[in-house]
Motif scaffolding. Structure first.
Motif, PDB file in Angstrom:
ATOM      1  N   MET A   1      47.770  48.671  56.510  1.00  0.00           N
ATOM      2  CA  MET A   1      47.387  48.022  55.184  1.00  0.00           C
ATOM      3  C   MET A   1      48.099  48.428  54.027  1.00  0.00           C
ATOM      4  N   LYS A   2      48.469  47.500  53.431  1.00  0.00           N
ATOM      5  CA  LYS A   2      49.352  47.709  52.351  1.00  0.00           C
ATOM      6  C   LYS A   2      48.613  47.340  51.072  1.00  0.00           C
ATOM      7  N   LEU A   3      49.055  47.388  49.812  1.00  0.00           N
ATOM      8  CA  LEU A   3      48.479  47.025  48.616  1.00  0.00           C
ATOM      9  C   LEU A   3      48.758  45.422  48.495  1.00  0.00           C
ATOM     10  N   ASN A   4      49.829  45.120  48.774  1.00  0.00           N
ATOM     11  CA  ASN A   4      50.083  43.662  48.591  1.00  0.00           C
ATOM     12  C   ASN A   4      49.498  42.651  49.731  1.00  0.00           C
ATOM     13  N   SER A   5      48.708  43.156  50.818  1.00  0.00           N
ATOM     14  CA  SER A   5      47.672  42.643  51.524  1.00  0.00           C
ATOM     15  C   SER A   5      46.382  42.579  50.996  1.00  0.00           C
ATOM     16  N   LEU A   6      46.004  43.353  50.153  1.00  0.00           N
ATOM     17  CA  LEU A   6      44.604  43.491  49.655  1.00  0.00           C
ATOM     18  C   LEU A   6      44.130  42.182  49.102  1.00  0.00           C
ATOM     19  N   LYS A   7      43.038  41.925  49.498  1.00  0.00           N
ATOM     20  CA  LYS A   7      42.291  40.804  48.615  1.00  0.00           C
ATOM     21  C   LYS A   7      40.592  40.709  48.890  1.00  0.00           C
ATOM     22  N   PRO A   8      39.947  40.289  47.810  1.00  0.00           N
ATOM     23  CA  PRO A   8      38.485  40.326  47.604  1.00  0.00           C
ATOM     24  C   PRO A   8      37.876  40.142  49.041  1.00  0.00           C
ATOM     25  N   ALA A   9      36.684  40.516  49.118  1.00  0.00           N
ATOM     26  CA  ALA A   9      35.881  40.250  50.503  1.00  0.00           C
ATOM     27  C   ALA A   9      35.526  38.763  50.442  1.00  0.00           C
ATOM     28  N   CYS A  10      35.166  38.508  51.389  1.00  0.00           N
ATOM     29  CA  CYS A  10      34.896  36.741  51.430  1.00  0.00           C
ATOM     30  C   CYS A  10      33.602  36.480  50.912  1.00  0.00           C
ATOM     31  N   GLY A  11      33.906  35.551  49.914  1.00  0.00           N
ATOM     32  CA  GLY A  11      32.419  35.177  49.300  1.00  0.00           C
ATOM     33  C   GLY A  11      32.265  36.090  47.913  1.00  0.00           C
ATOM     34  N   ALA A  12      33.001  37.082  47.763  1.00  0.00           N
ATOM     35  CA  ALA A  12      33.069  37.780  46.426  1.00  0.00           C
ATOM     36  C   ALA A  12      33.582  37.208  45.297  1.00  0.00           C
ATOM     37  N   THR A  13      34.453  36.202  45.401  1.00  0.00           N
ATOM     38  CA  THR A  13      35.092  35.490  44.083  1.00  0.00           C
ATOM     39  C   THR A  13      34.460  34.062  44.357  1.00  0.00           C
ATOM     40  N   HIS A  14      34.473  33.457  43.170  1.00  0.00           N
ATOM     41  CA  HIS A  14      34.275  31.803  42.994  1.00  0.00           C
ATOM     42  C   HIS A  14      35.271  31.301  41.965  1.00  0.00           C
ATOM     43  N   SER A  15      35.657  29.953  42.492  1.00  0.00           N
ATOM     44  CA  SER A  15      36.539  29.264  41.639  1.00  0.00           C
ATOM     45  C   SER A  15      35.659  28.926  40.265  1.00  0.00           C
ATOM     46  N   ARG A  16      36.211  29.005  39.149  1.00  0.00           N
ATOM     47  CA  ARG A  16      35.451  28.550  37.907  1.00  0.00           C
ATOM     48  C   ARG A  16      35.157  27.156  37.795  1.00  0.00           C
ATOM     49  N   ARG A  17      34.163  26.918  37.030  1.00  0.00           N
ATOM     50  CA  ARG A  17      33.397  25.493  36.720  1.00  0.00           C
ATOM     51  C   ARG A  17      34.369  24.822  35.799  1.00  0.00           C
ATOM     52  N   ARG A  18      35.135  23.760  36.000  1.00  0.00           N
ATOM     53  CA  ARG A  18      36.169  22.889  35.326  1.00  0.00           C
ATOM     54  C   ARG A  18      35.291  21.982  34.442  1.00  0.00           C
ATOM     55  N   ILE A  19      34.618  22.113  33.352  1.00  0.00           N
ATOM     56  CA  ILE A  19      33.714  21.056  32.623  1.00  0.00           C
ATOM     57  C   ILE A  19      34.564  20.208  31.949  1.00  0.00           C
ATOM     58  N   GLY A  20      33.879  18.954  31.872  1.00  0.00           N
ATOM     59  CA  GLY A  20      34.401  18.041  30.807  1.00  0.00           C
ATOM     60  C   GLY A  20      35.599  17.576  31.196  1.00  0.00           C
ATOM     61  N   ARG A  21      35.884  17.385  32.581  1.00  0.00           N
ATOM     62  CA  ARG A  21      37.049  16.894  33.278  1.00  0.00           C
ATOM     63  C   ARG A  21      36.723  15.457  34.149  1.00  0.00           C
ATOM     64  N   GLY A  22      35.932  14.474  33.475  1.00  0.00           N
ATOM     65  CA  GLY A  22      35.627  13.238  33.976  1.00  0.00           C
ATOM     66  C   GLY A  22      34.382  13.194  34.941  1.00  0.00           C
ATOM     67  N   PRO A  23      33.756  11.869  35.180  1.00  0.00           N
ATOM     68  CA  PRO A  23      32.848  11.837  36.047  1.00  0.00           C
ATOM     69  C   PRO A  23      33.104  12.251  37.272  1.00  0.00           C
ATOM     70  N   GLY A  24      33.942  12.246  38.064  1.00  0.00           N
ATOM     71  CA  GLY A  24      34.301  12.364  39.279  1.00  0.00           C
ATOM     72  C   GLY A  24      34.049  13.854  39.583  1.00  0.00           C
ATOM     73  N   SER A  25      34.286  14.628  38.541  1.00  0.00           N
ATOM     74  CA  SER A  25      33.991  16.202  38.957  1.00  0.00           C
ATOM     75  C   SER A  25      32.587  16.655  39.092  1.00  0.00           C
ATOM     76  N   GLY A  26      31.604  15.700  38.706  1.00  0.00           N
ATOM     77  CA  GLY A  26      30.140  15.975  38.677  1.00  0.00           C
ATOM     78  C   GLY A  26      29.891  16.796  37.511  1.00  0.00           C
TER      79      GLY A  26
END
Length: 147
Positions: A1-26
């Protein structure tokens, strides 16, 4: 294991909600703000204590009394405490001696109160004295000086 191979646990991070980007985004249209009203407008900032037009709590509760802004808050020290210091061999008791003994803080003024008995002859200096404390110190043969 090296520092460059570290990443957060699966499910720990979420992509941010992009609001106001058209009706297709929901998340277009009102952009999660609902319909109309002050909260839907840009620049909205809720005032502290605002309750939606209802009379706020700080205005509903009755006010009474008077708070003197010039009041001087003294730290109390009783004669019994001064007697304990005198028993330890201290003859001149000032604010520095009381701070060193851990009785008071140096930032606030000190008042000597007449609770307890004083038999030792001591020189006490403080910001204020109660009448009973001053007479008790003088009756014991000591002196009470106000700073």
């Amino acid at each position: 294991m090296k520092l460059n191979s570290l990443k957060p646990a699966c499910g720990a991070t979420h992509s941010r909600r992009r609001i106001g980007r058209g009706p297709g985004s929901g998340l277009g249209g009102t952009s999660t703000r609902g319909h109309k009203g002050a909260k839907a407008r840009s620049g909205y900032k809720r005032k502290i204590g605002f309750e939606g037009g209802q009379m706020p709590l700080q205005r509903r509760v009755p006010k009474f009394g008077f708070k003197n802004i010039n009041r001087v808050e003294y730290q109390p020290v009783n004669l019994a405490t001064i007697q304990k210091l005198a028993d330890n061999g201290v003859t001149t008791i000032g604010i520095q001696e009381m701070v060193a003994a851990g009785l008071v803080k140096a930032s606030q003024p000190v008042k000597i109160l007449g609770v307890g008995t004083l038999t030792a002859k001591v020189e006490v200096s403080a910001n204020a004295f109660s009448k009973s404390a001053e007479t008790a110190i003088q009756n014991a043969g000591g002196t009470a000086t106000k700073l």
